[in-house]
Design a protein around this motif. Sequence first.
Motif, PDB file in Angstrom:
ATOM      1  N   TRP A   1      -8.950   2.858   8.751  1.00 24.65           N
ATOM      2  CA  TRP A   1      -8.798   3.006   7.304  1.00 24.65           C
ATOM      3  C   TRP A   1      -9.414   1.803   6.606  1.00 24.65           C
ATOM      4  O   TRP A   1      -9.099   0.659   6.935  1.00 24.65           O
ATOM      5  CB  TRP A   1      -7.325   3.124   6.941  1.00 24.65           C
TER       6      TRP A   1
ATOM      7  N   ALA B   1      -7.251   4.176   0.131  1.00 16.45           N
ATOM      8  CA  ALA B   1      -7.695   3.900   1.502  1.00 16.45           C
ATOM      9  C   ALA B   1      -8.591   5.056   1.935  1.00 16.45           C
ATOM     10  O   ALA B   1      -8.268   6.221   1.700  1.00 16.45           O
ATOM     11  CB  ALA B   1      -6.511   3.752   2.446  1.00 16.45           C
TER      12      ALA B   1
ATOM     13  N   THR C   1       0.840  -1.192   0.000  1.00 20.75           N
ATOM     14  CA  THR C   1       0.000   0.000   0.000  1.00 20.75           C
ATOM     15  C   THR C   1       0.879   1.246   0.000  1.00 20.75           C
ATOM     16  O   THR C   1       2.013   1.215   0.489  1.00 20.75           O
ATOM     17  CB  THR C   1      -0.933   0.044   1.231  1.00 20.75           C
TER      18      THR C   1
ATOM     19  N   TRP D   1     -12.016  -5.098   0.386  1.00 25.36           N
ATOM     20  CA  TRP D   1     -11.402  -4.125   1.291  1.00 25.36           C
ATOM     21  C   TRP D   1     -11.061  -4.806   2.615  1.00 25.36           C
ATOM     22  O   TRP D   1     -11.614  -5.856   2.936  1.00 25.36           O
ATOM     23  CB  TRP D   1     -12.383  -2.992   1.563  1.00 25.36           C
TER      24      TRP D   1
ATOM     25  N   GLN E   1      -9.065  -0.017   3.559  1.00 24.45           N
ATOM     26  CA  GLN E   1      -8.033  -0.158   2.545  1.00 24.45           C
ATOM     27  C   GLN E   1      -8.521  -1.068   1.430  1.00 24.45           C
ATOM     28  O   GLN E   1      -8.954  -2.191   1.674  1.00 24.45           O
ATOM     29  CB  GLN E   1      -6.761  -0.752   3.169  1.00 24.45           C
TER      30      GLN E   1
END
Length: 161
Positions: free
Chosen positions: A51, A61, A10, A39, A53
């Motif tokens: 978050w 995110a 990420t 997610w 993500q």
Amino acid sequence: MTDTVHSLETSRFGSVSYDEKDAIHFAQGIPAFEEKKNWILLGEEDDPVKWLQSLDDGNLALPVSSPFYVDQGYTLDIPGEDADAIGLDRSKPDRTGVLVVITIPLDSPWEATANMVAPIVVNLDSREARQIVAIDERYSVWHPVLSAEAKAAMQGRESQA
């Protein structure tokens, strides 16, 4: 049943390991991100902001929170069509998760707002989720996250820095 651990690169968190069973699936995606279906939720247990993500895009995110951090009296009437779409069992309300997307301005984080009109509802058993539209005149898309006192305190700290 064995757990399947994956790794995701990420832009915000570096390399993240996650268990496949923790993935949250949006069959329709999230509005504006319809192509992103999978997610995970990242953040410390006691952090009010977490978050969401994307597993489909390591650069994406969204900051989210429980609506109850924003407004302790928050109530939500989940339309039957939305509940059915993610397989919610209305007799088990404790198996329903609710998140709101937070917008945090970079230059003035004390002006953060929460989209209380379009919460994300998660079936905690199946991990199926959907962002719904909950028409309620008490809330807006830009509902202030912080009280006037908290905003003033943050602004005071910012000006002293």
